[in-house]
Write a protein that holds these residues in place. Structure first.
Motif, PDB file in Angstrom:
ATOM      1  N   THR A 106      -9.808  -2.252  -4.174  1.00 20.15           N
ATOM      2  CA  THR A 106     -10.369  -2.272  -5.524  1.00 20.15           C
ATOM      3  C   THR A 106      -9.292  -1.952  -6.548  1.00 20.15           C
ATOM      4  O   THR A 106      -9.174  -2.617  -7.576  1.00 20.15           O
ATOM      5  N   LEU A 107      -8.483  -0.940  -6.261  1.00 21.79           N
ATOM      6  CA  LEU A 107      -7.436  -0.547  -7.204  1.00 21.79           C
ATOM      7  C   LEU A 107      -6.312  -1.570  -7.280  1.00 21.79           C
ATOM      8  O   LEU A 107      -5.625  -1.648  -8.289  1.00 21.79           O
ATOM      9  N   SER A 108      -6.142  -2.371  -6.239  1.00 24.16           N
ATOM     10  CA  SER A 108      -5.057  -3.354  -6.267  1.00 24.16           C
ATOM     11  C   SER A 108      -5.305  -4.436  -7.320  1.00 24.16           C
ATOM     12  O   SER A 108      -4.373  -5.119  -7.730  1.00 24.16           O
ATOM     13  N   CYS A 109      -6.548  -4.568  -7.764  1.00 19.36           N
ATOM     14  CA  CYS A 109      -6.879  -5.554  -8.801  1.00 19.36           C
ATOM     15  C   CYS A 109      -6.583  -5.022 -10.206  1.00 19.36           C
ATOM     16  O   CYS A 109      -6.590  -5.782 -11.166  1.00 19.36           O
ATOM     17  N   VAL A 110      -6.352  -3.719 -10.312  1.00 19.73           N
ATOM     18  CA  VAL A 110      -6.086  -3.102 -11.607  1.00 19.73           C
ATOM     19  C   VAL A 110      -4.588  -3.222 -11.904  1.00 19.73           C
ATOM     20  O   VAL A 110      -3.767  -2.873 -11.064  1.00 19.73           O
TER      21      VAL A 110
END
Length: 145
Positions: A62-66
């Motif tokens: 999820t954080l890799s998309c930020v």
């Protein structure tokens, strides 16, 4: 990034002797030396750097998309304060309260504490209203039946 075969526990502890504390300490020291070159040559802007590749591999999906600029920026204190109630609720649900929160920014901390108090009172009020409504509904059902 490739791991060093010498740091494989089966290789490092290849002798058949019983392990002693000094062997484990020696292994820990060898492990600690491995990331030093990665840390000393790390460039936040270079996504191909070995440490960046490790970070990418360990990163939450999820954080890799930020975007990195968002992840590496200081959070908005208003948003942080309004979301603190959700963190506290999660900690409560997991049985991890009481807890201690640290903030080195006094105005931000005061804003967060005020927001947490306001949100707690708001949710407590909603809970009381829902409980009174449920109790009233139960009384109505029992009195009409």
């Amino acid at each position: 990034m490739h791991s060093s075969p010498a740091l494989d526990p089966a290789v490092f502890f290849s002798s058949s002797k019983v392990l002693q504390q000094k062997d484990v300490i020696r292994y820990e020291e060898a492990l600690k030396q491995h990331p030093i070159p990665l840390l000393s040559s790390f460039d936040l802007q270079d996504s191909g750097a070995p440490l960046s590749l490790v970070i990418t591999q360990l990163q939450n999906d999820t954080l890799s998309c930020v975007p990195d600029r968002v992840l590496n920026s200081q959070p908005d204190h208003v948003v942080s304060a309004s979301n603190l109630i959700h963190l506290v609720a999660d900690l409560h649900a997991q049985g991890d309260l009481p807890g201690i929160f640290f903030s080195f920014d006094r105005p931000c901390f005061q804003h967060a504490a005020s927001g947490l108090t306001t949100n707690t009172l708001h949710y407590y009020s909603l809970l009381n209203q829902a409980t009174r409504h449920s109790a009233f509904t139960i009384l109505q059902v029992h009195s009409s039946g």
